[in-house]
Design an enzyme around this catalytic site. Structure first.
Site, PDB file in Angstrom:
ATOM      1  N   HIS A  34       0.819  -1.210   0.000  1.00 29.93           N
ATOM      2  CA  HIS A  34       0.000   0.000   0.000  1.00 29.93           C
ATOM      3  C   HIS A  34       0.852   1.258   0.000  1.00 29.93           C
ATOM      4  O   HIS A  34       0.322   2.375   0.016  1.00 29.93           O
ATOM      5  CB  HIS A  34      -0.918  -0.040   1.227  1.00 29.93           C
ATOM      6  CG  HIS A  34      -2.026   0.957   1.219  1.00 29.93           C
ATOM      7  ND1 HIS A  34      -2.148   1.941   2.167  1.00 29.93           N
ATOM      8  CD2 HIS A  34      -3.075   1.117   0.371  1.00 29.93           C
ATOM      9  CE1 HIS A  34      -3.220   2.670   1.917  1.00 29.93           C
ATOM     10  NE2 HIS A  34      -3.805   2.195   0.840  1.00 29.93           N
ATOM     11  N   LYS A  75       3.422   4.393  -1.097  1.00 31.43           N
ATOM     12  CA  LYS A  75       3.466   5.308  -2.238  1.00 31.43           C
ATOM     13  C   LYS A  75       4.694   6.197  -2.125  1.00 31.43           C
ATOM     14  O   LYS A  75       4.925   6.846  -1.099  1.00 31.43           O
ATOM     15  CB  LYS A  75       2.225   6.202  -2.281  1.00 31.43           C
ATOM     16  CG  LYS A  75       0.904   5.478  -2.511  1.00 31.43           C
ATOM     17  CD  LYS A  75       0.107   5.407  -1.262  1.00 31.43           C
ATOM     18  CE  LYS A  75      -1.240   4.746  -1.522  1.00 31.43           C
ATOM     19  NZ  LYS A  75      -1.953   4.439  -0.277  1.00 31.43           N
ATOM     20  N   ASP A  83      16.639  10.614  -8.659  1.00 31.66           N
ATOM     21  CA  ASP A  83      18.100  10.740  -8.535  1.00 31.66           C
ATOM     22  C   ASP A  83      18.583  10.667  -7.094  1.00 31.66           C
ATOM     23  O   ASP A  83      19.640  11.224  -6.759  1.00 31.66           O
ATOM     24  CB  ASP A  83      18.583  12.057  -9.161  1.00 31.66           C
ATOM     25  CG  ASP A  83      18.391  12.092 -10.666  1.00 31.66           C
ATOM     26  OD1 ASP A  83      18.434  11.004 -11.285  1.00 31.66           O
ATOM     27  OD2 ASP A  83      18.203  13.186 -11.216  1.00 31.66           O
ATOM     28  N   HIS A 122      -8.699  11.514   2.083  1.00 26.91           N
ATOM     29  CA  HIS A 122      -7.754  10.420   1.837  1.00 26.91           C
ATOM     30  C   HIS A 122      -6.410  10.665   2.521  1.00 26.91           C
ATOM     31  O   HIS A 122      -5.511   9.840   2.442  1.00 26.91           O
ATOM     32  CB  HIS A 122      -7.552  10.233   0.337  1.00 26.91           C
ATOM     33  CG  HIS A 122      -6.998   8.893  -0.046  1.00 26.91           C
ATOM     34  ND1 HIS A 122      -5.661   8.698  -0.364  1.00 26.91           N
ATOM     35  CD2 HIS A 122      -7.587   7.677  -0.137  1.00 26.91           C
ATOM     36  CE1 HIS A 122      -5.471   7.422  -0.658  1.00 26.91           C
ATOM     37  NE2 HIS A 122      -6.614   6.782  -0.523  1.00 26.91           N
ATOM     38  N   LYS A 145      -3.503  10.844   5.285  1.00 23.28           N
ATOM     39  CA  LYS A 145      -3.104  10.015   6.429  1.00 23.28           C
ATOM     40  C   LYS A 145      -2.000  10.770   7.170  1.00 23.28           C
ATOM     41  O   LYS A 145      -0.818  10.614   6.897  1.00 23.28           O
ATOM     42  CB  LYS A 145      -2.579   8.646   5.965  1.00 23.28           C
ATOM     43  CG  LYS A 145      -3.560   7.861   5.046  1.00 23.28           C
ATOM     44  CD  LYS A 145      -3.157   7.970   3.626  1.00 23.28           C
ATOM     45  CE  LYS A 145      -3.790   6.971   2.678  1.00 23.28           C
ATOM     46  NZ  LYS A 145      -5.147   6.575   2.852  1.00 23.28           N
ATOM     47  N   ASP A 174       1.420  18.018  19.092  1.00 21.62           N
ATOM     48  CA  ASP A 174       1.762  19.338  19.623  1.00 21.62           C
ATOM     49  C   ASP A 174       2.011  20.308  18.472  1.00 21.62           C
ATOM     50  O   ASP A 174       1.205  20.417  17.573  1.00 21.62           O
ATOM     51  CB  ASP A 174       2.945  19.221  20.577  1.00 21.62           C
ATOM     52  CG  ASP A 174       2.638  18.306  21.771  1.00 21.62           C
ATOM     53  OD1 ASP A 174       1.459  18.237  22.168  1.00 21.62           O
ATOM     54  OD2 ASP A 174       3.561  17.630  22.256  1.00 21.62           O
TER      55      ASP A 174
END
Length: 473
Positions: free
Chosen positions: A132, A134, A139, A375, A377, A382
């Site tokens: 899952h 991404k 470079d 979507h 996450k 703080d």
């Protein structure tokens, strides 16, 4: 939130890196433009790691950029999860046929095509244990990490649904850690070269046809026209083209699941998200902000939340409403814990289908009729510690899927995340869920039911709630 299996090494936490710069990518069009710019500016190597790679406008733009980079002599490696890629061997093969462009599929189904349903019956665990993560790395110098896949719903040119998401652009030493995580996945036994899963045709002819096919497909939306109205995107792209690093300073470390996490034998392995949560326990002093599209805390997660509340911490969580979510089954799992979250003192907000990012995109893409869904996450602790990655706060991310994220200590980046959260939970963009006389109420919404969700969707969520699906959500 789980205990590690004896002898297993399901996740790796790397040491903190100084000398890293960051840029928050909270705008969908900017996130796509930065990816395309990294592809266009690469000189030696491009590595891409994605759960989903659509064959739509956004996918076409990225595929075209990868092909152009390979033509320039750049070595391109594309690692995709097979759940989305299965059945697309022919189109992916057109990329893989280029001599400097390699495609591998993670945890592939051995039986292809019409036999795939039989493969699922024979090995159902393979269906639920996926990669899952991404990331895009250019470079070993710049990298994008976060929640977005490659597809129109993440960048919203003429999409019916626009995901509100967050990525971060990294520059400096921390990119090396992302690079190392990619190498672990790419070189693992779970990553199979596409050529081993399909008959390879003549490379030169296939590559020529791929380039012709990409060039012939019309775009529904010119990204240059969208970005022309976005000063943030223009400034960031100018800095990348000039070889300058992003503005925001800080330190960070990568949390990454190892590929062995998808092995069904590693049933009690703790993933990287457990390690992130452990950091929250030790670092949080006053407040924790959480944005997660899929929230199924489980009994262990509720114990963690109670532990934070006992320390006097303020906890605010933004997740999808039933009207905004794209996965009703996960919402059914979340509904079981909503009252417990409220009773524990959590300030709970549910994203509206016409929320912050969706309205912002409509101003940029004139005439588009978008439905927004959260979507992102992201966790803020703080005013200095930020987690951005691919993991949701649900059992699938924690126990089954291979995930990737970065934990960043940066007061300027934290301030930007806080501003995003504040606008996202504004009454026009999210409903505050509260308990009134023992009943769940959505502030600002009419009635006592899940607001703006049709009766069919409410009924489906209720019925799914009776099924024993929590471990797969």
């Amino acid at each position: 939130m789980t205990d590690s299996a004896a002898g297993s090494t399901p996740a790796v936490e790397r040491s903190a890196c100084e000398g890293t710069r960051f840029a928050l990518l909270d705008h969908n069009a900017t996130a796509l433009a930065v990816r395309l710019e990294l592809c266009a500016g690469a000189r030696q190597r491009l590595d891409l790691l994605y759960y989903i790679f659509r064959e739509d406008d956004s996918g076409r733009l990225v595929a075209d950029a990868l092909m152009a980079a390979a033509d320039r002599g750049v070595q391109v490696r594309l690692l995709l999860d097979d759940l989305d890629a299965s059945g697309r061997e022919s189109s992916l093969g057109r990329l893989d046929a280029h001599p400097r462009l390699q495609v591998r599929l993670f945890n592939p189904f051995r039986w292809r095509g019409l036999l795939r349903p039989l493969a699922l019956l024979r090995d159902p665990a393979r269906l639920t244990r996926r990669m899952h993560a991404k990331a895009l790395i250019a470079d070993s110098r710049l990298a994008v990490v976060g929640g977005r896949n490659i597809g129109d719903e993440y960048y919203a040119p003429e999409a019916e649904m626009a995901f509100a998401d967050i990525d971060v652009l990294l520059a400096g030493e921390l990119v090396g850690q992302v690079d190392a995580s990619f190498e672990q996945l790419w070189s693992s036994v779970w990553a199979t070269p596409l050529a081993e899963l399909r008959a390879r045709r003549a490379a030169i002819e296939v590559t020529r046809r791929a380039r012709d096919r990409i060039a012939r497909r019309p775009l529904h939306q010119d990204p240059a026209a969208v970005l022309a109205e976005d000063s943030q995107a223009k400034t960031l792209l100018q800095r990348i083209r000039a070889g300058s690093w992003p503005d925001l300073p800080g330190t960070g470390r990568v949390f990454a699941d190892l590929p062995e996490k998808v092995d069904p034998a590693v049933v009690a392995a703790a993933g990287y998200f457990d390690q992130v949560l452990q950091h929250l326990v030790t670092e949080a002093a006053s407040e924790v902000l959480i944005m997660t599209p899929y929230l199924v805390p489980t009994a262990e997660g509720m114990a963690f939340i109670h532990a934070l509340k006992e320390r006097g911490l303020r906890i605010r969580i933004l997740t999808n409403s039933l009207a905004a979510t794209d996965v009703v089954a996960v919402h059914a799992g979340y509904r079981r814990y909503r009252r417990a979250l409220l009773e524990a003192g959590v300030e709970l907000y549910e994203y509206r289908p016409t929320g912050y990012w969706g309205r912002r995109l409509r101003r940029l893409i004139r005439g588009a009729h978008l439905r927004a869904s959260l979507h992102a996450k992201t966790i803020l602790v703080d005013d200095g510690l930020v987690m951005i990655g691919s993991a949701n706060l649900d059992p699938r991310s924690i126990q089954l899927n291979v995930e990737l994220g970065v934990l960043i200590e940066s007061a300027p980046l934290a301030a930007e995340i806080r501003a995003c959260f504040a606008e996202a939970i504004a009454p026009a963009n999210a409903w505050r869920v509260e308990l009134e006389q023992g009943r769940e109420q959505w502030r600002g919404a009419a009635g006592r039911h899940e607001p703006e969700a049709g009766w069919g969707r409410r009924l489906l969520a209720r019925l799914l709630g009776f099924l024993p699906l929590e471990g797969q959500l």
